[in-house]
Design a protein around this motif. Structure first.
Motif, PDB file in Angstrom:
ATOM      1  N   ILE A  26       1.099  -7.621  -3.242  1.00 17.71           N
ATOM      2  CA  ILE A  26       1.553  -7.501  -2.388  1.00 17.71           C
ATOM      3  C   ILE A  26       1.683  -5.789  -2.643  1.00 17.71           C
ATOM      4  O   ILE A  26       1.902  -4.834  -1.791  1.00 17.71           O
ATOM      5  CB  ILE A  26       3.025  -8.229  -1.721  1.00 17.71           C
ATOM      6  CG1 ILE A  26       2.440  -9.490  -1.109  1.00 17.71           C
ATOM      7  CG2 ILE A  26       3.877  -6.600  -0.550  1.00 17.71           C
ATOM      8  CD1 ILE A  26       3.955  -9.694  -0.753  1.00 17.71           C
ATOM      9  N   ASP A  27       2.199  -5.427  -3.605  1.00 19.54           N
ATOM     10  CA  ASP A  27       2.526  -4.104  -4.566  1.00 19.54           C
ATOM     11  C   ASP A  27       0.903  -3.752  -4.267  1.00 19.54           C
ATOM     12  O   ASP A  27       1.582  -2.330  -4.408  1.00 19.54           O
ATOM     13  CB  ASP A  27       3.277  -4.039  -5.721  1.00 19.54           C
ATOM     14  CG  ASP A  27       5.113  -4.776  -5.774  1.00 19.54           C
ATOM     15  OD1 ASP A  27       5.409  -4.491  -4.698  1.00 19.54           O
ATOM     16  OD2 ASP A  27       4.866  -5.239  -6.067  1.00 19.54           O
ATOM     17  N   TYR A  28       0.355  -4.218  -4.843  1.00 18.68           N
ATOM     18  CA  TYR A  28      -0.928  -3.541  -5.762  1.00 18.68           C
ATOM     19  C   TYR A  28      -1.889  -2.972  -3.705  1.00 18.68           C
ATOM     20  O   TYR A  28      -2.038  -1.885  -3.999  1.00 18.68           O
ATOM     21  CB  TYR A  28      -2.310  -4.875  -5.997  1.00 18.68           C
ATOM     22  CG  TYR A  28      -3.552  -4.191  -6.096  1.00 18.68           C
ATOM     23  CD1 TYR A  28      -4.107  -3.814  -7.544  1.00 18.68           C
ATOM     24  CD2 TYR A  28      -4.084  -4.496  -5.242  1.00 18.68           C
ATOM     25  CE1 TYR A  28      -4.841  -3.214  -8.018  1.00 18.68           C
ATOM     26  CE2 TYR A  28      -5.600  -4.139  -5.729  1.00 18.68           C
ATOM     27  CZ  TYR A  28      -5.901  -3.161  -6.978  1.00 18.68           C
ATOM     28  OH  TYR A  28      -6.770  -3.114  -7.316  1.00 18.68           O
ATOM     29  N   TYR A  29      -2.041  -4.028  -2.722  1.00 15.95           N
ATOM     30  CA  TYR A  29      -2.622  -3.523  -1.960  1.00 15.95           C
ATOM     31  C   TYR A  29      -1.583  -2.533  -0.925  1.00 15.95           C
ATOM     32  O   TYR A  29      -1.933  -1.751   0.171  1.00 15.95           O
ATOM     33  CB  TYR A  29      -3.203  -4.597  -0.666  1.00 15.95           C
ATOM     34  CG  TYR A  29      -4.224  -5.160  -1.632  1.00 15.95           C
ATOM     35  CD1 TYR A  29      -5.398  -4.714  -1.480  1.00 15.95           C
ATOM     36  CD2 TYR A  29      -4.114  -6.126  -1.941  1.00 15.95           C
ATOM     37  CE1 TYR A  29      -6.275  -5.437  -2.133  1.00 15.95           C
ATOM     38  CE2 TYR A  29      -5.189  -7.623  -2.676  1.00 15.95           C
ATOM     39  CZ  TYR A  29      -6.161  -6.062  -3.298  1.00 15.95           C
ATOM     40  OH  TYR A  29      -7.868  -6.710  -2.831  1.00 15.95           O
ATOM     41  N   SER A  30      -0.228  -2.480  -0.667  1.00 16.38           N
ATOM     42  CA  SER A  30       0.357  -1.786  -0.586  1.00 16.38           C
ATOM     43  C   SER A  30       0.102  -0.397  -1.025  1.00 16.38           C
ATOM     44  O   SER A  30       0.565   0.962  -0.040  1.00 16.38           O
ATOM     45  CB  SER A  30       2.249  -2.108  -0.702  1.00 16.38           C
ATOM     46  OG  SER A  30       2.506  -2.862   0.090  1.00 16.38           O
TER      47      SER A  30
END
Length: 195
Positions: free
Chosen positions: A157-161
């Motif tokens: 989630i953090d990576y793609y956000s």
């Protein structure tokens, strides 16, 4: 491209490789399959990433390492990842949905004990075969998988956000509503990219 379907199809293979055997055993326990095995399976099916209408990956990537490998694969093929859909649903609802799924032992048709029950309990409406619950759809395996998700997959989630590719979709309600929400979110993303 559904990595879960690829692994389940390999389960029917009479002579899976040792790595694939390990992957299938991990799946039956509800654990995540090793990154290297999953990346290799997707790389072998790389043609799916160049479909004219686009592509949808289901069950991949599940870790940041897999996401980084996917980015490299896509760059090598000159393909862009437009969006990543993150379906959000409470754990109890996830367990209820997945543990109610039943698969025909003959034709592989899928039903659900409450959402899409068969006419005769335990019997496939399509071919009359016996229905069974997949090992990875047992409540205990689902909870193990969700614990693994929190540890390994949540960082996605953090990576793609951080690259503004993440679209979070509420996954409550019937499939038609979830699909509609997904398509609307993707259309809005496409429209914003055009402007």
């Amino acid at each position: 491209l559904s990595t879960g379907d690829v692994f389940r199809a390999a389960k029917c293979d009479g002579d899976p490789s040792p790595a694939l055997s390990d992957a299938l055993q991990a799946m039956s326990r509800g654990e995540l399959v090793a990154d290297g095995v999953v990346v290799s399976m997707v790389r072998e099916r790389g043609g799916c990433l160049r479909c004219m209408g686009g592509f949808l990956l289901d069950g991949f990537p599940r870790t940041v390492s897999q996401a980084e490998a996917l980015d490299v694969m896509l760059t090598d093929r000159g393909v862009t990842l437009d969006a990543v859909l993150n379906y959000d649903l409470p754990i109890d609802e996830i367990v209820s949905r997945l543990s109610g799924r039943r698969t025909c032992s003959k034709c592989k048709a899928v039903s659900h004990v409450t959402a899409r029950p068969t006419k005769v309990e335990g019997v496939c409406d399509v071919c009359g075969g016996a229905l069974a619950i997949r090992d990875d759809d047992r409540p205990e395996a689902i909870r193990v998988r969700m614990a693994a998700y929190e540890e390994s997959t949540r960082p996605l989630i953090d990576y793609y956000s951080s690259s503004e590719r993440l679209l979070t979709i509420m996954a409550d309600g019937p499939p038609e509503e979830i699909l509609d929400r997904s398509l609307k979110a993707l259309a809005e993303r496409e429209k914003a990219a055009e402007n």
